[in-house]
Write an enzyme that holds these catalytic residues in place. Sequence first.
Site, PDB file in Angstrom:
ATOM      1  N   LYS A  59     -13.941  -3.849   2.177  1.00 35.56           N
ATOM      2  CA  LYS A  59     -14.701  -2.606   1.947  1.00 35.56           C
ATOM      3  C   LYS A  59     -16.208  -2.761   2.189  1.00 35.56           C
ATOM      4  CE  LYS A  59     -11.524  -0.210  -1.139  1.00 35.56           C
ATOM      5  NZ  LYS A  59     -11.357   0.515  -2.411  1.00 35.56           N
TER       6      LYS A  59
ATOM      7  N   ASN B  50     -18.551  -5.000 -18.753  1.00 31.45           N
ATOM      8  CA  ASN B  50     -17.834  -5.874 -17.823  1.00 31.45           C
ATOM      9  C   ASN B  50     -17.816  -7.293 -18.365  1.00 31.45           C
ATOM     10  OD1 ASN B  50     -16.418  -5.989 -15.268  1.00 31.45           O
ATOM     11  ND2 ASN B  50     -18.081  -7.303 -14.525  1.00 31.45           N
TER      12      ASN B  50
ATOM     13  N   GLY C  93     -15.540  -2.358 -16.163  1.00 33.35           N
ATOM     14  CA  GLY C  93     -15.396  -2.910 -14.815  1.00 33.35           C
ATOM     15  C   GLY C  93     -16.684  -2.740 -14.031  1.00 33.35           C
TER      16      GLY C  93
ATOM     17  N   THR D 262      -9.272  -1.543   2.854  1.00 30.05           N
ATOM     18  CA  THR D 262      -9.103  -1.954   1.464  1.00 30.05           C
ATOM     19  C   THR D 262      -9.428  -3.426   1.302  1.00 30.05           C
ATOM     20  OG1 THR D 262      -7.632  -1.810  -0.447  1.00 30.05           O
ATOM     21  CG2 THR D 262      -6.568  -2.267   1.673  1.00 30.05           C
TER      22      THR D 262
ATOM     23  N   SER E  71       0.824  -1.215   0.000  1.00 25.44           N
ATOM     24  CA  SER E  71       0.000   0.000   0.000  1.00 25.44           C
ATOM     25  C   SER E  71       0.859   1.266   0.000  1.00 25.44           C
ATOM     26  CB  SER E  71      -0.896   0.001   1.233  1.00 25.44           C
ATOM     27  OG  SER E  71      -1.551   1.251   1.327  1.00 25.44           O
TER      28      SER E  71
ATOM     29  N   TYR F  91      -2.549   2.018 -11.034  1.00 28.13           N
ATOM     30  CA  TYR F  91      -1.422   2.942 -10.846  1.00 28.13           C
ATOM     31  C   TYR F  91      -0.081   2.213 -10.742  1.00 28.13           C
ATOM     32  CZ  TYR F  91      -2.456   1.682  -6.047  1.00 28.13           C
ATOM     33  OH  TYR F  91      -2.713   0.967  -4.912  1.00 28.13           O
TER      34      TYR F  91
ATOM     35  N   ASN G  58     -14.371   2.961   2.345  1.00 27.95           N
ATOM     36  CA  ASN G  58     -12.899   2.884   2.300  1.00 27.95           C
ATOM     37  C   ASN G  58     -12.236   3.736   3.377  1.00 27.95           C
ATOM     38  OD1 ASN G  58     -13.105   5.516   1.283  1.00 27.95           O
ATOM     39  ND2 ASN G  58     -11.433   5.211  -0.162  1.00 27.95           N
TER      40      ASN G  58
ATOM     41  N   SER H  14      -0.538   4.113   0.915  1.00 30.06           N
ATOM     42  CA  SER H  14      -1.189   5.027   1.857  1.00 30.06           C
ATOM     43  C   SER H  14      -0.277   5.434   3.021  1.00 30.06           C
ATOM     44  CB  SER H  14      -2.490   4.415   2.379  1.00 30.06           C
ATOM     45  OG  SER H  14      -3.402   4.276   1.314  1.00 30.06           O
TER      46      SER H  14
ATOM     47  N   ASP I 261     -13.430   6.988  -2.813  1.00 32.48           N
ATOM     48  CA  ASP I 261     -12.880   6.535  -4.105  1.00 32.48           C
ATOM     49  C   ASP I 261     -13.488   7.279  -5.299  1.00 32.48           C
ATOM     50  OD1 ASP I 261     -10.983   4.655  -3.288  1.00 32.48           O
ATOM     51  OD2 ASP I 261     -12.433   3.004  -3.233  1.00 32.48           O
TER      52      ASP I 261
ATOM     53  N   GLY J 136     -16.430  -3.937 -10.462  1.00 37.89           N
ATOM     54  CA  GLY J 136     -15.962  -4.300  -9.123  1.00 37.89           C
ATOM     55  C   GLY J 136     -16.109  -3.126  -8.163  1.00 37.89           C
TER      56      GLY J 136
HETATM   57  N1  LIG Z   1      -6.162   4.672  -8.481  1.00 34.77           N
HETATM   58  C1  LIG Z   1      -6.829   4.346  -7.402  1.00 34.77           C
HETATM   59  O1  LIG Z   1      -6.962   5.123  -6.453  1.00 34.77           O
HETATM   60  C2  LIG Z   1      -7.498   3.000  -7.280  1.00 34.77           C
HETATM   61  C3  LIG Z   1      -8.523   2.815  -6.324  1.00 34.77           C
HETATM   62  C4  LIG Z   1      -9.143   1.553  -6.240  1.00 34.77           C
HETATM   63  C5  LIG Z   1      -8.728   0.533  -7.084  1.00 34.77           C
HETATM   64  N2  LIG Z   1      -7.730   0.755  -8.005  1.00 34.77           N
HETATM   65  C6  LIG Z   1      -7.319  -0.321  -8.933  1.00 34.77           C
HETATM   66  O2  LIG Z   1      -8.445  -0.701  -9.679  1.00 34.77           O
HETATM   67  C7  LIG Z   1      -8.418  -2.089 -10.009  1.00 34.77           C
HETATM   68  C8  LIG Z   1      -9.757  -2.733  -9.630  1.00 34.77           C
HETATM   69  O3  LIG Z   1      -9.935  -2.671  -8.228  1.00 34.77           O
HETATM   70  P1  LIG Z   1     -11.289  -3.165  -7.512  1.00 34.77           P
HETATM   71  O4  LIG Z   1     -11.134  -2.917  -6.065  1.00 34.77           O
HETATM   72  O5  LIG Z   1     -12.479  -2.615  -8.210  1.00 34.77           O
HETATM   73  O6  LIG Z   1     -11.220  -4.752  -7.784  1.00 34.77           O
HETATM   74  P2  LIG Z   1     -12.421  -5.817  -7.862  1.00 34.77           P
HETATM   75  O7  LIG Z   1     -13.558  -5.376  -7.004  1.00 34.77           O
HETATM   76  O8  LIG Z   1     -11.786  -7.123  -7.619  1.00 34.77           O
HETATM   77  O9  LIG Z   1     -12.932  -5.752  -9.415  1.00 34.77           O
HETATM   78  C9  LIG Z   1     -12.112  -6.212 -10.452  1.00 34.77           C
HETATM   79  C10 LIG Z   1     -12.687  -5.818 -11.806  1.00 34.77           C
HETATM   80  O10 LIG Z   1     -11.730  -6.199 -12.813  1.00 34.77           O
HETATM   81  C11 LIG Z   1     -12.340  -7.073 -13.743  1.00 34.77           C
HETATM   82  N3  LIG Z   1     -11.343  -8.025 -14.262  1.00 34.77           N
HETATM   83  C12 LIG Z   1     -10.356  -8.649 -13.556  1.00 34.77           C
HETATM   84  N4  LIG Z   1      -9.625  -9.433 -14.379  1.00 34.77           N
HETATM   85  C13 LIG Z   1     -10.160  -9.289 -15.629  1.00 34.77           C
HETATM   86  C14 LIG Z   1      -9.840  -9.827 -16.907  1.00 34.77           C
HETATM   87  N5  LIG Z   1      -8.821 -10.684 -17.069  1.00 34.77           N
HETATM   88  N6  LIG Z   1     -10.584  -9.443 -17.965  1.00 34.77           N
HETATM   89  C15 LIG Z   1     -11.622  -8.583 -17.818  1.00 34.77           C
HETATM   90  N7  LIG Z   1     -11.969  -8.033 -16.638  1.00 34.77           N
HETATM   91  C16 LIG Z   1     -11.249  -8.387 -15.555  1.00 34.77           C
HETATM   92  C17 LIG Z   1     -13.457  -7.744 -12.975  1.00 34.77           C
HETATM   93  O11 LIG Z   1     -14.382  -8.260 -13.891  1.00 34.77           O
HETATM   94  P3  LIG Z   1     -15.413  -9.458 -13.476  1.00 34.77           P
HETATM   95  O12 LIG Z   1     -16.528  -8.801 -12.728  1.00 34.77           O
HETATM   96  O13 LIG Z   1     -15.832  -9.997 -14.803  1.00 34.77           O
HETATM   97  O14 LIG Z   1     -14.630 -10.431 -12.644  1.00 34.77           O
HETATM   98  C18 LIG Z   1     -13.970  -6.547 -12.159  1.00 34.77           C
HETATM   99  O15 LIG Z   1     -14.781  -5.719 -12.979  1.00 34.77           O
HETATM  100  C19 LIG Z   1      -7.190  -2.653  -9.259  1.00 34.77           C
HETATM  101  O16 LIG Z   1      -6.116  -2.720 -10.186  1.00 34.77           O
HETATM  102  C20 LIG Z   1      -6.887  -1.593  -8.215  1.00 34.77           C
HETATM  103  O17 LIG Z   1      -5.522  -1.550  -7.887  1.00 34.77           O
HETATM  104  C21 LIG Z   1      -7.118   1.976  -8.117  1.00 34.77           C
END
Ligand SMILES: NC(=O)c1ccc[n+]([C@@H]2O[C@H](COP(=O)([O-])OP(=O)(O)OC[C@H]3O[C@@H](n4cnc5c(N)ncnc54)[C@H](OP(=O)(O)O)[C@@H]3O)[C@@H](O)[C@H]2O)c1
Length: 301
Positions: free
Chosen positions: A70, A153, A130, A66, A19, A227, A91, A21, A106, A132
């Site tokens: 969450k 998605n 997405g 995280t 992390s 990121y 979060n 953070s 977020d 998630g």
């Molecule tokens: N910049 C920031 O502040 C910030 C904040 C939060 C998260 N993030 C980043 O955002 C990303 C998602 O985080 P999250 O917490 O939302 O995760 P999550 O709840 O696990 O959701 C994952 C998402 O990715 C999709 N996915 C994963 N593998 C895939 C693949 N091979 N092909 C197509 N879709 C795929 C999933 O689709 P399905 O539903 O089909 O499984 C789902 O929509 C992570 O990389 C995280 O590090 C960044």
Amino acid sequence: VISAKTMLYGILGDPVEHSLSPVMQNAAFQDTGIDAVYLAFCVNKAALQGAMAGIRGLGIGGVNVTIPHKMAVMKYLDEVDSQAKLVGAVNTVRYEEGRLVGFNTDGLGAIEALKEAGKGLNQEQVVLIGAGGAARAISHSLVLEGSNLTILNRNIERAQSLVDDLGEKLGSNVKCLNLTHENLEETLGEADFLINATSVGMAPEIDETPVEKKLINSHLTVFDIVYNPLETRLLREAKENGAKVVDGLGMLVHQGAAAFELWTGHEPPVEVMRKAALERLKEGRNDENRGRNSPRGHNHR
Ligand SMILES: NC(=O)c1ccc[n+]([C@@H]2O[C@H](COP(=O)([O-])OP(=O)(O)OC[C@H]3O[C@@H](n4cnc5c(N)ncnc54)[C@H](OP(=O)(O)O)[C@@H]3O)[C@@H](O)[C@H]2O)c1
């Protein structure tokens, strides 16, 4: 100096050791002269209840939450603010006057990152990939900003349940589609923004992209919330095609800055936080390279 008056904050997650953070929040405390420290706590699912009781017992000021907590954390809170309730996930937790209150920063982080890049969202056509946790938070904020949203998605049921939720809670008319080449081609032709809120392209899978290069036009603004790395394959190819790009650092920094403000009531030193996170990201990359080149091969944790 840490004294008997120093306040404690932290992040609960599993895994949590990568992390950013802690460096970001500690840099902010130092810069503002606030007497506090921020630590990372690796808390598994079975330990979450105890960890939340620990916040009350110890009088910890607040925590970020995280993956994977969450949603689960909500049942241990006394109150959940309206935005977090809308999203269905928390979060950031603040502990004050004996009460644990949950927030979700977020979505705000994502909107701030886009605004920083000079991008308003009202009436804009946005394609969000997405469904998630992050996509949930971002989609609610985009609807509130007045964007016209289409969600794609891989798992269409998950997207449909998000769309149902948005319709029910915000009265919005968001479409969802399967994440296929044809659907991307059709929706991106009309779009102003493409946002990747999946983990596709995140280290170590840095050669992957959720959208083929030839589908990205120069009139698009492409925002990748991943990121690590900062320049994903998606952003590199978008740039090559003349599109405007926004990386995931801004969202990370602004969601943290909003948490800092909720805890301290102090204006967050955004640039200090950005610099600290960026330096840590660069160091991380160097560590990985060293690991790869080391004669003994893998690093063991
Ligand atoms: N910049 C920031 O502040 C910030 C904040 C939060 C998260 N993030 C980043 O955002 C990303 C998602 O985080 P999250 O917490 O939302 O995760 P999550 O709840 O696990 O959701 C994952 C998402 O990715 C999709 N996915 C994963 N593998 C895939 C693949 N091979 N092909 C197509 N879709 C795929 C999933 O689709 P399905 O539903 O089909 O499984 C789902 O929509 C992570 O990389 C995280 O590090 C960044």
